[in-house]
Design an enzyme around this catalytic site. Structure first.
Site, PDB file in Angstrom:
ATOM      1  N   ARG A 281      33.306  41.532  35.490  1.00 49.20           N
ATOM      2  CA  ARG A 281      33.493  40.134  35.589  1.00 49.20           C
ATOM      3  C   ARG A 281      34.207  39.709  34.198  1.00 49.20           C
ATOM      4  NH1 ARG A 281      33.508  40.159  40.339  1.00 49.20           N
ATOM      5  NH2 ARG A 281      32.053  38.882  41.745  1.00 49.20           N
TER       6      ARG A 281
ATOM      7  N   GLU B 266      40.060  33.377  35.881  1.00 50.68           N
ATOM      8  CA  GLU B 266      41.032  33.744  36.783  1.00 50.68           C
ATOM      9  C   GLU B 266      41.815  32.618  37.571  1.00 50.68           C
ATOM     10  OE1 GLU B 266      39.265  37.147  38.895  1.00 50.68           O
ATOM     11  OE2 GLU B 266      38.951  38.138  37.263  1.00 50.68           O
TER      12      GLU B 266
ATOM     13  N   HIS C   9      42.611  41.635  39.146  1.00 50.08           N
ATOM     14  CA  HIS C   9      41.299  41.576  39.898  1.00 50.08           C
ATOM     15  C   HIS C   9      41.773  42.369  41.286  1.00 50.08           C
ATOM     16  CE1 HIS C   9      37.309  39.739  40.351  1.00 50.08           C
ATOM     17  NE2 HIS C   9      37.231  41.045  40.811  1.00 50.08           N
TER      18      HIS C   9
END
Length: 321
Positions: A231, A260, A278
């Site tokens: 993360r 993000e 991602h």
């Protein structure tokens, strides 16, 4: 009568089709006024299906008095207020195991792409530099290098196993020592000092926020490479950008970011950094398996009172089998 389900985030057509067989499905994205919707329909909703990156806060859980389970499409579930759910007796599930290989492959892909300067050399060919200037500058090998893994859960172990193909010397840092053939470091900074690559694959959330801080990055050093497939919050992003800019940190391969899809623009011009949007588990095969498991957890819960993959905090609320 069908039960009612609230779908939050990007469910696949295959998942929506499966849900529709047994549930009346409400899609959060299609609801114009969520507050009015929850007042009118909240009482009937018994399940939530949510994408791992979406938020399921306490206020939403409280607005659904008959909520019985939350099924998360993803292994990370830090967007869900699990403590509130468990307090209410709401079962929470996620989709571990099925994505281990592809996330591990992404970590190794980033290690190779950074060390062998894949993006730079691709650009070297496309720009005509090969013809005009000759061979690209030399790169570095990952063969036999010391690699430290931050978080040795299932994915961390899969990364470690795959790195054996490159004869890498693997060590790890986690809260507890594991029964594995790799060197254990209780001190993350000390491990960073002794490895060339630091691969981050620990869960997100408050407990690991900025675990990889300036001190750790300085220990990794100007020849060190930081890889993040966990993360974005696990790394102090502002400190990482500064360390890369100032040459205190050598290289980075990043699949995740703190805010993000916002990515610090300074990274865009750095040749020593490889950036991904991602996509750690984003293969057609793995996403289908994750979606199927998200559906399976909900269907089993209402049919049998069991789930396949509860999150650890909720395991005591339901039979696993």
């Amino acid at each position: 009568d069908k039960r009612e389900l609230l779908a939050i985030g990007g469910m696949t057509p295959r998942m929506m089709e499966a849900f529709a067989r047994n549930f009346v499905v409400y899609e959060m994205a299609a609801i114009g006024d969520p507050e009015s919707f929850l007042r009118e329909k909240g009482e009937g909703i018994e399940a939530i299906a949510t994408y791992g990156a979406e938020k399921v806060p306490a206020a939403l859980i409280d607005a659904l008095p008959n909520l019985k389970m939350i099924s998360c499409y993803g292994v990370g579930y830090d967007g869900i207020d699990t403590a509130k759910a468990v307090e209410r007796g709401v079962v929470v599930t996620h989709t571990p195991n099925v994505l281990d290989d592809d996330v591990a492959n992404t970590a190794i892909l980033l290690m190779l792409a950074v060390s062998r300067q894949l993006v730079r050399d691709d650009r070297w060919v496309r720009s005509g530099n090969w013809k005009a200037k000759g061979a690209a500058p030399l790169t570095r090998s990952i063969e036999g290098k010391p690699v430290g893994i931050v978080g040795l859960g299932r994915i961390g172990e899969t990364i470690a196993e795959k790195l054996q193909a490159f004869s890498c010397k693997v060590s790890y840092h986690s809260r507890n020592r594991r029964d594995v053939p790799y060197a254990y470091y209780s001190d993350l900074r000390q491990m960073a000092e002794e490895v060339d690559y630091l691969v981050v694959i620990t869960p997100g959330g408050a407990a690991t926020r900025h675990l990889v801080n300036r001190e750790v990055m300085d220990a990794l050093g100007p020849e060190g490479t930081l890889i993040n497939v966990a993360r974005g919050t696990v790394i102090d992003e502002a400190e990482m950008v500064a360390a890369l800019r100032e040459g205190r940190l050598g290289y980075a391969g990043l699949d995740v970011f703190e805010a993000e899809p916002h990515v610090p623009e300074e990274l865009f011009t750095m040749d020593n950094v490889v950036l991904l949007p991602h996509v750690g588990s984003a293969t057609a095969e793995t996403r289908q398996a994750m979606g199927d498991l998200t559906v399976e957890n909900i269907e089993r819960f209402f049919a049998e009172g069991k789930v396949t993959t509860p999150v650890p905090e909720a395991a005591h609320l339901v039979k696993k089998g």
